[in-house]
Motif scaffolding. Structure first.
Motif, PDB file in Angstrom:
ATOM      1  N   ILE A  25       0.840  -1.201   0.000  1.00 49.34           N
ATOM      2  CA  ILE A  25       0.000   0.000   0.000  1.00 49.34           C
ATOM      3  C   ILE A  25       0.874   1.249   0.000  1.00 49.34           C
ATOM      4  N   ILE A  26       1.991   1.191   0.763  1.00 47.27           N
ATOM      5  CA  ILE A  26       2.895   2.340   0.850  1.00 47.27           C
ATOM      6  C   ILE A  26       3.572   2.608  -0.487  1.00 47.27           C
ATOM      7  N   ILE A  27       4.170   1.578  -1.078  1.00 46.94           N
ATOM      8  CA  ILE A  27       4.954   1.805  -2.292  1.00 46.94           C
ATOM      9  C   ILE A  27       4.065   2.058  -3.516  1.00 46.94           C
ATOM     10  N   LEU A  28       2.778   1.640  -3.448  1.00 42.96           N
ATOM     11  CA  LEU A  28       1.855   1.917  -4.546  1.00 42.96           C
ATOM     12  C   LEU A  28       1.259   3.311  -4.447  1.00 42.96           C
ATOM     13  N   GLY A  29       1.464   3.989  -3.309  1.00 43.23           N
ATOM     14  CA  GLY A  29       1.003   5.368  -3.160  1.00 43.23           C
ATOM     15  C   GLY A  29      -0.500   5.505  -3.124  1.00 43.23           C
ATOM     16  N   LYS A  30      -1.160   4.674  -2.371  1.00 41.58           N
ATOM     17  CA  LYS A  30      -2.620   4.718  -2.298  1.00 41.58           C
ATOM     18  C   LYS A  30      -3.097   5.825  -1.359  1.00 41.58           C
ATOM     19  N   ASP A  31      -4.145   6.527  -1.768  1.00 42.26           N
ATOM     20  CA  ASP A  31      -4.817   7.544  -0.963  1.00 42.26           C
ATOM     21  C   ASP A  31      -3.827   8.582  -0.410  1.00 42.26           C
ATOM     22  N   ALA A  32      -3.699   8.648   0.932  1.00 41.52           N
ATOM     23  CA  ALA A  32      -2.838   9.671   1.549  1.00 41.52           C
ATOM     24  C   ALA A  32      -1.369   9.460   1.239  1.00 41.52           C
ATOM     25  N   LEU A  33      -1.021   8.295   0.706  1.00 42.02           N
ATOM     26  CA  LEU A  33       0.374   7.996   0.398  1.00 42.02           C
ATOM     27  C   LEU A  33       0.772   8.404  -1.020  1.00 42.02           C
TER      28      LEU A  33
END
Length: 443
Positions: free
Chosen positions: A172-180
């Motif tokens: 989720i972090i490396i895919l840049g989802k939502d707030a990321l």
């Protein structure tokens, strides 16, 4: 660690600014007069991040400054939280590796779950590693049975499932989802890969994560923690900790232990074709409950006991850990058992124990006359062993449609995030002022 000792670096939230009346919300609003910090604007460390050292021997004056200006305010019945760990690590880290992007990234709900999952996995990994070493020694005097295979298979499946928890959050972090989205390597506009920025940010996150896990597990087994976290995120080939320490640990253990500790979902490709163990777990061809990939994000009904426990580890407030009988490092343990830097406060030896050593002969005669055996009380372990419930089969047609309702997310402390952003801004302001003074002297 601290280049300047000015009190400006430890200002409160409401200094160097002014108050205005906000007509829309009808309340006072504080406006900082410090320069706006852009997340992209952060300096590169002067040394490799693998060689960055954290200052663990903080003197009393610095500790008191930390407590007064930066530590989360606690009371007598408060417990250790993940925010406390982050605060200690950020305070002991070199300011050269800190940036607004890193501070904001550390205070997102996904990163919070990632760190919890990482602590959970490493804690269980070290526990099973010790257990497997013990079982190997026992084979010299005991006969191996079919039950031994079942026990070790459970250990293997537990570790694979815990790695999958870490992989889920890391993806989720490396895919840049939502707030990321601002932390994706392609940036918000997705036009050009910001490879240098991406590598520095995530290498720093990795280094900070290792330090957080180490403190969470009582400051023990640092080298093993560093080796395993680097391995699961970077593969054995690009394990910078292994290249530095040259332990050759994973190649020296026997195949049976290697199978349990590393699992069977390993991609043995060459160099750049090798996939990290975390990604291998996501795409591994093995039976798994699909709901495992949505724990903490999607709201499911009818979860098994195993998945309920894993979700509690990810999402339950630390204040409820003791009531739920959860053990996640030092999280959930009373804050009063630790000092400001989260070192365990050791109890002083009692008079009874010291007097026992000086009167062994008297005690020996008394034991012979009474013919009664006495068992000395063993001290309670700071971090109890973990137990993961047995895996159960996933019911068929469990849902008419895939659940779309989201689960309530962990909320990180906004106040603590603002404190650290202000701390970095003050440090940079002082450093820039010192630099200008030096330049003016040479003119």
């Amino acid at each position: 660690m601290f280049e300047d000792e000015d009190e400006d670096a430890f200002e409160s939230l409401y200094e160097n600014g002014h108050w205005i009346w906000n007509e829309e919300v009808e309340k006072l609003q504080f406006i900082s007069d410090l320069p706006v910090m852009i997340e992209d604007d952060y300096e590169l460390p002067s040394t490799a991040l693998t060689n960055v050292e954290f200052k663990d021997d903080v003197d009393l004056l610095e500790q008191q400054r930390f407590r007064k200006y930066l530590q989360r305010k606690t009371d007598d019945d408060d417990v250790v939280t993940l925010q406390d760990l982050k605060d200690v690590v950020l305070f002991t880290a070199p300011t050269s590796i800190l940036s607004p992007a890193l501070i904001n990234l550390l205070h997102l709900s996904t990163t919070e779950r990632f760190l919890r999952a990482l602590i959970l996995y490493i804690q269980y990994f070290l526990q099973i590693s010790d257990e497997m070493s013990h079982r190997t020694l026992e084979l010299e005097t005991k006969i191996r049975t079919q039950n031994s295979d079942k026990i070790e298979l459970k250990y293997q499946e537990d570790l694979e499932d815990l790695r999958l928890l870490v992989a889920k959050e890391y993806c989720i972090i490396i895919l840049g989802k939502d707030a990321l989205a601002p932390y994706h390597h392609m940036g918000v506009d997705k036009r050009q890969s910001l490879s240098k920025k991406d590598s520095v940010l995530y290498e720093t996150l990795l280094r900070i994560s290792i330090q957080i896990v180490w403190i969470a597990l009582g400051r023990k087994c640092y080298n093993y923690i560093e080796l395993e976290i680097n391995r699961i995120l970077k593969t054995e080939i690009f394990n910078t900790a292994e290249h530095k320490l040259k332990t050759n640990y994973f190649n020296n253990i026997i195949p049976r232990e290697r199978r349990v500790l590393l699992g069977h979902c390993l991609n043995q490709g060459q160099k750049l074709n090798t996939t990290s163990p975390l990604i291998n777990e996501v795409f591994c061809n093995r039976q798994m409950d699909f709901r495992h990939l949505g724990l903490g994000v999607v709201k499911y009904s009818g979860l098994s006991q195993r998945l309920i426990i894993l979700e509690l580890f990810l999402c339950a407030p630390e204040t409820k850990f003791k009531k739920l009988d959860l053990s996640l490092g030092i999280l959930g343990i009373l804050r009063s058992r630790f000092d400001i830097m989260l070192h365990e406060i050791k109890a002083a030896p009692t008079n009874a124990s010291s007097s026992f050593s000086t009167s062994r002969s008297t005690a020996h005669r008394a034991s012979r006359s009474s013919r009664k055996s006495t068992v000395s009380a063993t001290p309670e372990k700071l971090i109890p062993d973990l137990y993961i419930p047995e895996k159960t089969e996933t019911p068929q047609n469990i849902y008419d449609s895939f659940p779309t309702q989201g689960k309530a997310q962990l909320v990180c402390s906004i106040k603590q995030r603002l404190k650290w952003l202000k701390y970095i801004a003050s440090r940079r302001k002082n450093k820039l002022a010192s630099k200008n003074i030096v330049q003016n002297k040479h003119k």
